[in-house]
Motif scaffolding. Sequence first.
Motif, PDB file in Angstrom:
ATOM      1  N   VAL A  59       0.850  -1.195   0.000  1.00 15.17           N
ATOM      2  CA  VAL A  59       0.000   0.000   0.000  1.00 15.17           C
ATOM      3  C   VAL A  59       0.881   1.240   0.000  1.00 15.17           C
ATOM      4  CG1 VAL A  59      -1.835   1.258   1.201  1.00 15.17           C
ATOM      5  CG2 VAL A  59      -1.793  -1.241   1.281  1.00 15.17           C
ATOM      6  N   ILE A  60       0.518   2.179  -0.868  1.00 14.63           N
ATOM      7  CA  ILE A  60       1.225   3.468  -0.952  1.00 14.63           C
ATOM      8  C   ILE A  60       0.230   4.566  -0.600  1.00 14.63           C
ATOM      9  CG2 ILE A  60       2.391   5.091  -2.510  1.00 14.63           C
ATOM     10  CD1 ILE A  60       3.227   2.682  -4.219  1.00 14.63           C
ATOM     11  N   ASP A  61       0.688   5.539   0.182  1.00 19.37           N
ATOM     12  CA  ASP A  61      -0.146   6.718   0.474  1.00 19.37           C
ATOM     13  C   ASP A  61       0.613   7.953   0.013  1.00 19.37           C
ATOM     14  OD1 ASP A  61      -2.101   8.426   1.432  1.00 19.37           O
ATOM     15  OD2 ASP A  61      -1.333   8.414   3.496  1.00 19.37           O
ATOM     16  N   ARG A  62      -0.005   8.696  -0.922  1.00 26.43           N
ATOM     17  CA  ARG A  62       0.605   9.945  -1.420  1.00 26.43           C
ATOM     18  C   ARG A  62      -0.089  11.102  -0.725  1.00 26.43           C
ATOM     19  NH1 ARG A  62       3.436   8.732  -6.041  1.00 26.43           N
ATOM     20  NH2 ARG A  62       3.079   6.557  -6.591  1.00 26.43           N
ATOM     21  N   PHE A  63       0.660  11.853   0.030  1.00 26.77           N
ATOM     22  CA  PHE A  63       0.022  12.971   0.745  1.00 26.77           C
ATOM     23  C   PHE A  63       0.988  14.134   0.885  1.00 26.77           C
ATOM     24  CE2 PHE A  63       0.970  11.041   5.273  1.00 26.77           C
ATOM     25  CZ  PHE A  63       2.282  11.450   5.197  1.00 26.77           C
ATOM     26  N   ASN A  64       0.433  15.237   1.367  1.00 30.85           N
ATOM     27  CA  ASN A  64       1.322  16.337   1.726  1.00 30.85           C
ATOM     28  C   ASN A  64       1.470  16.276   3.240  1.00 30.85           C
ATOM     29  OD1 ASN A  64       0.110  18.814   3.190  1.00 30.85           O
ATOM     30  ND2 ASN A  64      -1.535  18.116   1.823  1.00 30.85           N
ATOM     31  N   PRO A  65       2.689  16.440   3.751  1.00 31.73           N
ATOM     32  CA  PRO A  65       2.917  16.195   5.178  1.00 31.73           C
ATOM     33  C   PRO A  65       2.255  17.206   6.106  1.00 31.73           C
ATOM     34  CG  PRO A  65       4.950  16.909   4.079  1.00 31.73           C
ATOM     35  CD  PRO A  65       3.938  16.705   3.004  1.00 31.73           C
ATOM     36  N   THR A  66       1.715  18.306   5.561  1.00 28.94           N
ATOM     37  CA  THR A  66       1.049  19.273   6.453  1.00 28.94           C
ATOM     38  C   THR A  66      -0.242  18.697   7.031  1.00 28.94           C
ATOM     39  OG1 THR A  66      -0.360  20.384   4.803  1.00 28.94           O
ATOM     40  CG2 THR A  66       1.910  21.169   5.001  1.00 28.94           C
ATOM     41  N   ILE A  67      -0.777  17.649   6.410  1.00 30.36           N
ATOM     42  CA  ILE A  67      -2.051  17.090   6.889  1.00 30.36           C
ATOM     43  C   ILE A  67      -1.925  16.594   8.326  1.00 30.36           C
ATOM     44  CG2 ILE A  67      -1.616  14.747   5.970  1.00 30.36           C
ATOM     45  CD1 ILE A  67      -5.024  16.498   6.048  1.00 30.36           C
ATOM     46  N   ILE A  68      -0.717  16.196   8.711  1.00 26.17           N
ATOM     47  CA  ILE A  68      -0.546  15.584  10.036  1.00 26.17           C
ATOM     48  C   ILE A  68      -0.886  16.567  11.166  1.00 26.17           C
ATOM     49  CG2 ILE A  68       1.208  14.595  11.598  1.00 26.17           C
ATOM     50  CD1 ILE A  68       2.472  13.377   8.988  1.00 26.17           C
ATOM     51  N   GLY A  69      -0.596  17.837  10.943  1.00 28.66           N
ATOM     52  CA  GLY A  69      -0.890  18.831  11.990  1.00 28.66           C
ATOM     53  C   GLY A  69      -2.162  19.621  11.734  1.00 28.66           C
ATOM     54  N   TYR A  70      -2.936  19.203  10.745  1.00 29.21           N
ATOM     55  CA  TYR A  70      -4.116  19.978  10.330  1.00 29.21           C
ATOM     56  C   TYR A  70      -5.347  19.594  11.133  1.00 29.21           C
ATOM     57  CZ  TYR A  70      -7.865  21.525   7.144  1.00 29.21           C
ATOM     58  OH  TYR A  70      -8.986  22.092   6.601  1.00 29.21           O
ATOM     59  N   THR A  71      -6.152  20.588  11.466  1.00 30.25           N
ATOM     60  CA  THR A  71      -7.470  20.330  12.061  1.00 30.25           C
ATOM     61  C   THR A  71      -8.523  20.987  11.177  1.00 30.25           C
ATOM     62  OG1 THR A  71      -6.521  20.304  14.273  1.00 30.25           O
ATOM     63  CG2 THR A  71      -8.903  20.589  14.120  1.00 30.25           C
ATOM     64  N   ASP A  72      -9.489  20.205  10.747  1.00 24.69           N
ATOM     65  CA  ASP A  72     -10.561  20.704   9.891  1.00 24.69           C
ATOM     66  C   ASP A  72     -11.474  21.594  10.740  1.00 24.69           C
ATOM     67  OD1 ASP A  72     -12.918  21.042   8.407  1.00 24.69           O
ATOM     68  OD2 ASP A  72     -12.602  19.144   7.359  1.00 24.69           O
ATOM     69  N   ARG A  73     -11.573  22.864  10.367  1.00 25.69           N
ATOM     70  CA  ARG A  73     -12.344  23.803  11.187  1.00 25.69           C
ATOM     71  C   ARG A  73     -13.840  23.463  11.207  1.00 25.69           C
ATOM     72  NH1 ARG A  73     -10.715  29.346   9.025  1.00 25.69           N
ATOM     73  NH2 ARG A  73      -8.832  28.381   8.267  1.00 25.69           N
ATOM     74  N   ARG A  74     -14.335  22.921  10.073  1.00 27.03           N
ATOM     75  CA  ARG A  74     -15.776  22.614  10.022  1.00 27.03           C
ATOM     76  C   ARG A  74     -16.135  21.399  10.870  1.00 27.03           C
ATOM     77  NH1 ARG A  74     -15.941  23.433   3.678  1.00 27.03           N
ATOM     78  NH2 ARG A  74     -14.063  22.268   4.072  1.00 27.03           N
ATOM     79  N   SER A  75     -15.355  20.331  10.684  1.00 30.69           N
ATOM     80  CA  SER A  75     -15.723  19.083  11.368  1.00 30.69           C
ATOM     81  C   SER A  75     -14.983  18.887  12.688  1.00 30.69           C
ATOM     82  CB  SER A  75     -15.411  17.893  10.458  1.00 30.69           C
ATOM     83  OG  SER A  75     -14.001  17.782  10.302  1.00 30.69           O
ATOM     84  N   GLY A  76     -13.899  19.638  12.865  1.00 32.93           N
ATOM     85  CA  GLY A  76     -13.078  19.455  14.063  1.00 32.93           C
ATOM     86  C   GLY A  76     -12.143  18.257  13.967  1.00 32.93           C
ATOM     87  N   ALA A  77     -12.174  17.565  12.801  1.00 35.34           N
ATOM     88  CA  ALA A  77     -11.336  16.358  12.644  1.00 35.34           C
ATOM     89  C   ALA A  77      -9.857  16.737  12.612  1.00 35.34           C
ATOM     90  CB  ALA A  77     -11.710  15.623  11.358  1.00 35.34           C
ATOM     91  N   GLY A  78      -9.047  15.976  13.327  1.00 39.22           N
ATOM     92  CA  GLY A  78      -7.603  16.151  13.293  1.00 39.22           C
ATOM     93  C   GLY A  78      -6.951  14.918  12.674  1.00 39.22           C
ATOM     94  N   TYR A  79      -5.666  15.048  12.301  1.00 38.57           N
ATOM     95  CA  TYR A  79      -4.987  13.966  11.574  1.00 38.57           C
ATOM     96  C   TYR A  79      -3.682  13.545  12.245  1.00 38.57           C
ATOM     97  CZ  TYR A  79      -8.652  14.955   8.377  1.00 38.57           C
ATOM     98  OH  TYR A  79      -9.913  15.103   7.865  1.00 38.57           O
ATOM     99  N   GLY A  80      -3.616  13.796  13.544  1.00 39.44           N
ATOM    100  CA  GLY A  80      -2.427  13.390  14.291  1.00 39.44           C
ATOM    101  C   GLY A  80      -2.218  11.877  14.304  1.00 39.44           C
ATOM    102  N   TRP A  81      -3.267  11.107  13.972  1.00 41.72           N
ATOM    103  CA  TRP A  81      -3.181   9.646  13.969  1.00 41.72           C
ATOM    104  C   TRP A  81      -2.413   9.104  12.765  1.00 41.72           C
ATOM    105  CZ3 TRP A  81      -5.371   8.028   9.426  1.00 41.72           C
ATOM    106  CH2 TRP A  81      -6.317   8.868   8.834  1.00 41.72           C
ATOM    107  N   VAL A  82      -2.199   9.957  11.760  1.00 37.02           N
ATOM    108  CA  VAL A  82      -1.694   9.458  10.470  1.00 37.02           C
ATOM    109  C   VAL A  82      -0.349   8.729  10.591  1.00 37.02           C
ATOM    110  CG1 VAL A  82      -0.868  10.209   8.192  1.00 37.02           C
ATOM    111  CG2 VAL A  82      -3.080  11.002   9.042  1.00 37.02           C
ATOM    112  N   PRO A  83       0.691   9.286  11.223  1.00 37.15           N
ATOM    113  CA  PRO A  83       1.989   8.579  11.230  1.00 37.15           C
ATOM    114  C   PRO A  83       1.901   7.190  11.872  1.00 37.15           C
ATOM    115  CG  PRO A  83       2.292  10.845  11.923  1.00 37.15           C
ATOM    116  CD  PRO A  83       0.809  10.611  11.866  1.00 37.15           C
ATOM    117  N   GLU A  84       1.284   7.107  13.040  1.00 34.84           N
ATOM    118  CA  GLU A  84       1.218   5.813  13.742  1.00 34.84           C
ATOM    119  C   GLU A  84       0.385   4.812  12.947  1.00 34.84           C
ATOM    120  OE1 GLU A  84       0.921   8.729  15.234  1.00 34.84           O
ATOM    121  OE2 GLU A  84       2.494   8.729  16.774  1.00 34.84           O
ATOM    122  N   PHE A  85      -0.710   5.272  12.378  1.00 32.81           N
ATOM    123  CA  PHE A  85      -1.567   4.360  11.610  1.00 32.81           C
ATOM    124  C   PHE A  85      -0.813   3.808  10.400  1.00 32.81           C
ATOM    125  CE2 PHE A  85      -4.314   3.770   7.904  1.00 32.81           C
ATOM    126  CZ  PHE A  85      -5.091   2.717   8.363  1.00 32.81           C
TER     127      PHE A  85
END
Length: 334
Positions: free
Chosen positions: A109-135
């Motif tokens: 499995v390959i995941d292509r992303f921009n690394p800023t997503i890891i510290g991003y919090t979606d203002r509308r949903s409140g979703a954060g992406y701090g889980w990405v590296p460990e997952f």
Amino acid sequence: MTTASLPILDGAPFKARFETPLRAAARITTLQINIGYVCNLACNHCHVESSPARTAPADNMDQATARRVVDWALGQDEIQTADFTGGSPEMNPNFRWMVEAFSGHGLHVIDRFNPTIIGYTDRRSGAGYGWVPEFLAAQGVEVVASLPCYLKDNVEKQRGRGSYDASVEGLRRLNAVGYGRDPQLVLNLVYNPVGPQLPPPQETLAGEYRRELQARFGIVFNELWTITNMPIKRWRRQLQREGRLEGYMNTLIDAYNPATIEGLMCRHQINIDPLGRLYDCDFNQALGLHVSGRASAYIWEVSASDLAHRAIATDDHCYGCTAGCGSSCSGALV
Ligand code: SF4
Ligand code: SF4
């Protein structure tokens, strides 16, 4: 190839029309899944025109489609790799279980992303992406992280203010869970030029990235891949506005290199959009250029062997892949 001045795509006169006939290889081993166009960034070179505003239902793969895609891939002996792209793939709610399904069945499995997503919090949903590296580390996913330059100004010209520091922090988080250090956790970076030029030699630039990122931030990675900016969509319109489109196209045409043909990514993969429709590559998807003879066909309507040896749908944007050392989703080709 002809050398006469011919009208293409939107009528701009370039030196030559892309006429190299392309056929897929005998085995299609990679399914590239554009899971959705929503992204936390809105870069000026983005060929799928991703942004936080791409939230329409058709812009994101829904659960029913995701299930059909997973079932299809697991039913095809040829498919060895599931390659996620977007947008930011992690922003799709189906991303995690799809990755688990593929890696649980032994697919790469390959995941292509921009690394800023890891510290991003979606203002509308409140979703954060701090889980990405460990997952991703737990699933053994190969990470392909875009970083258009090791210099702050160049990154922020393409990606906006704050994107450089957020990228550095994201890469540090990936290193902290073992990416780029553990041989099982591969972290590749992607460079693309800021302006209308071809990328510099990949190996030379990789050395510069390695030295600078290590010295400035202690960041390590496996490989750097150089990718040419494709003359389509947002980037094409910017070049048109600036009166630089014809010059850029002619740069690509003049650098046409037939040695790149063998490795072109469209020859070894099949690409799908968030609805599951077939394309030869993500660029053709962005242009709405369907697989020849299968307009609007869905992945579950074919088998991987049906897609072998298919004629690839090409147009003049293909010069972006064949210029100089070539360009593909894993960098230079020759
Ligand atoms: S990070 Fe990637 S997907 Fe998102 S806008 Fe930039 S180029 Fe497009
Ligand atoms: S844009 Fe590149 S990958 Fe896509 S069809 Fe053309 S040559 Fe192949």
